[in-house]
Design a protein around this motif. Sequence first.
Motif, short mmCIF file in Angstrom:
data_model
loop_
_atom_site.label_atom_id
_atom_site.label_comp_id
_atom_site.label_asym_id
_atom_site.label_seq_id
_atom_site.Cartn_x
_atom_site.Cartn_y
_atom_site.Cartn_z
N ASN B 187 5.11 -0.06 33.86
CA ASN B 187 5.64 -1.34 33.98
C ASN B 187 6.33 -1.49 35.50
O ASN B 187 7.42 -2.00 35.83
N THR B 189 8.11 -1.81 38.89
CA THR B 189 8.31 -2.70 39.74
C THR B 189 9.14 -2.26 40.79
O THR B 189 9.24 -3.02 42.00
N GLY B 190 9.57 -1.13 40.62
CA GLY B 190 10.47 -0.51 41.76
C GLY B 190 12.10 -0.87 41.76
O GLY B 190 12.73 -0.70 42.68
N THR B 191 12.63 -1.08 40.53
CA THR B 191 13.84 -1.45 40.24
C THR B 191 14.58 0.03 40.52
O THR B 191 13.95 1.13 40.19
N LYS B 192 15.87 0.10 40.69
CA LYS B 192 16.79 1.08 40.76
C LYS B 192 16.65 2.18 39.41
O LYS B 192 16.48 3.23 39.79
N ARG B 193 16.51 1.35 38.37
CA ARG B 193 17.08 1.99 37.20
C ARG B 193 15.12 2.76 37.12
O ARG B 193 15.27 3.85 36.67
N GLN B 194 14.26 2.20 37.31
CA GLN B 194 12.84 2.87 37.33
C GLN B 194 12.95 4.11 38.15
O GLN B 194 12.33 4.94 37.78
N TRP B 195 13.43 3.94 39.58
CA TRP B 195 13.51 5.02 40.44
C TRP B 195 14.33 6.15 39.69
O TRP B 195 13.83 7.30 39.76
N ILE B 196 15.36 5.87 39.05
CA ILE B 196 16.10 6.93 38.46
C ILE B 196 15.34 7.45 37.35
O ILE B 196 15.62 8.98 37.16
N VAL B 197 14.92 6.88 36.56
CA VAL B 197 13.94 7.23 35.35
C VAL B 197 13.00 8.31 35.93
O VAL B 197 12.62 9.52 35.36
N ARG B 199 12.82 9.81 38.65
CA ARG B 199 13.22 11.07 39.11
C ARG B 199 13.50 12.15 38.19
O ARG B 199 13.38 13.37 38.22
N THR B 200 14.21 11.47 37.20
CA THR B 200 14.85 12.48 36.06
C THR B 200 13.70 12.79 35.32
O THR B 200 13.62 14.11 35.07
#
Lengths: 185, 452
Positions: B187, B189-197, B199-200
């Motif tokens: 899904n 979009t490039g939200t901050k949360r998506q980037w963190i998820v 990388r993790t």
Amino acid sequence: MSARDSDRKRELLGLYNEPDDAADAVSRLRGVGFGGNDIEIISATPYPEGAFGEQHAKHRLFAFPFAGAACGLAVAIAWHIGAQIALPIVTGGKPIVAVPAIIQVLYEGTMLGAVLFTVLGVLFESRLPDGIGVYDDRIADGLIGVSVMARERRIPDAQIALEEAGAVDVLSKDGSLMRPAAASP
Amino acid sequence: MIKPEAVGLSLTLRPPYRPSTIAINRKSAVVVGVGLLAALGVVMYVVKLFSWGDRAEWAYPAAITLFVLSSVSAAPLVAFASRMARGYWGLPARRVVELFALPSMLLFALLIPILGSLPPFEQDGVTRANLWFGWGGGAPFLTDQLAVSVMLLAGGALMWFAAVPDLAGPPSRVRAMPAWKRLLFLNWTGTKRQWIVLRTSMRWISAFYLMMYVFVTMILTTDLGQSLLPGWRSGIFPAYHVITSFQGAIALIVITLFLLRRYAPSVGQFIGDEQAASLGKFLLALTLFWFYFFWSDFLLVWYARLPSEVAAVQTNVAVTYIVPFLIAMFGQFLIPFVTLIFNPIRRKLARLTAVSVVVLIGLLFDRIRLFVASMSSENPFSHGLAELPEPYYPNAIDILFMIGVVGMVAAIYLWVLTRIPTPGGWEMREGAMYRREQKYMHAEVLVLGKPD
């Protein structure tokens, strides 16, 4: 406008050329009372955590591998102990259920659970819908988006904060909110 | 000072650098040749299936399978190492090495008949050496394949997740996808949360891949090696295998980077001596490890002089397979050691590539001496070799099979290069954000930012 309408949250998205402007927008939004959970940064390139002064984004991904590992270990133990008890053969004088003899399969089961649950966790954390209703393809072209969820009555505050930080455009679900003259290319 | 390629430092975020897939001319002689070799591999695999259950017939296929495990499957770990150590030199190479997760899926198919040819743990009341304590719950076939599957699943997930931000495209494209496909593309979009998820998850899955890789190596080298050759008992051998696998993986990566630099300018423009200098150091260190692990293993047997262990060492080192052993020793240790201690060789990609070719040849012969000896061993149920076996030479089908497997790996890799953008765009852009060349007094220095 009814009280219910004024309490409903709407999303605004400000687009910025420069990271500094996006950081300024976050700071202005906070200044007019918007909380960390209302603000989201959207970008095509990952910026360091906290670069825009945004709140740390919470997720539960770390729980998935542990849960998966526990499930995998439990299944592996059940499989092994079940097999040993169903067909109890004493081998080399060792106990029927001897841990050193089964540790490799326990490891495999644990790892299988951990990997599977991590993959599922990533899918879960990417779940639909994701709360972002307004988006713009210009973000993929390098602009930085600052998304804010605001109650209807606070929309003007949010829009002013986004615009004053030097937004290229401010969008709502219905399209651009900026006057054509104000919107810079 | 060894500098990164200038084009890598000058990437912009707006308009953003976007990598493309590599366009491959399907009519070129090399691509047609690789395709034919891959087809040959499929045909040979089918032909070999007629020898189902004949262990010796699967000796050379086992050797090439473990060669694939030792080079192709180990390659994605270099992306993990480079990310963990914040090694910016690895930026253009990370996607290149992660794509090896796809050809390494061949392991699963290759191992089916090989594991199927293994003898039972117990025969006529006699038990052969094994890791599984004679467990009858499907070992070694099911357990080994399960472990390989988990490793391949982790490798595939790592490759896919890392590629999603480059593959997904603009949000409007993702939003227009059907729900299942949108989920597959996280899904995005490039939200901050998506980037963190993202990388993790990449960190977790990479760690799992490493853990599974070491485990798979341990069980496969034991089930296809030590448990079949009477008298071969070594606690250090799986570690030797892992270390030489890392060496093989680095050699394979160096060769791949060299070829991409030469024939794929869209990737090659970012690849240069910066990558060679870092990979060269790794290769030299692993070359020294080869000697350490081999010697530690050998010295114990030599000193203890247990007849069964001595016979096993005579088989796969000193007498029966001495020729492949010498090729392996020269290829994996002597030649790389003598050449890589010199900076002008270690720091230049073209020269390092020549050494890497030698290393891979050495690795192949190392796997032949180890696993052909064990897979062709006549009686795995005895406690020691009564007399040294004759070498088991490959026939034409064995040779064609091995060539075909290399062809299949190359063909799958070429195919995936045409499907997934290379190098990784988001990591390249991020790297450009954190690296600057600056003047320091009279010198040019590289200033690096390491955000976490």
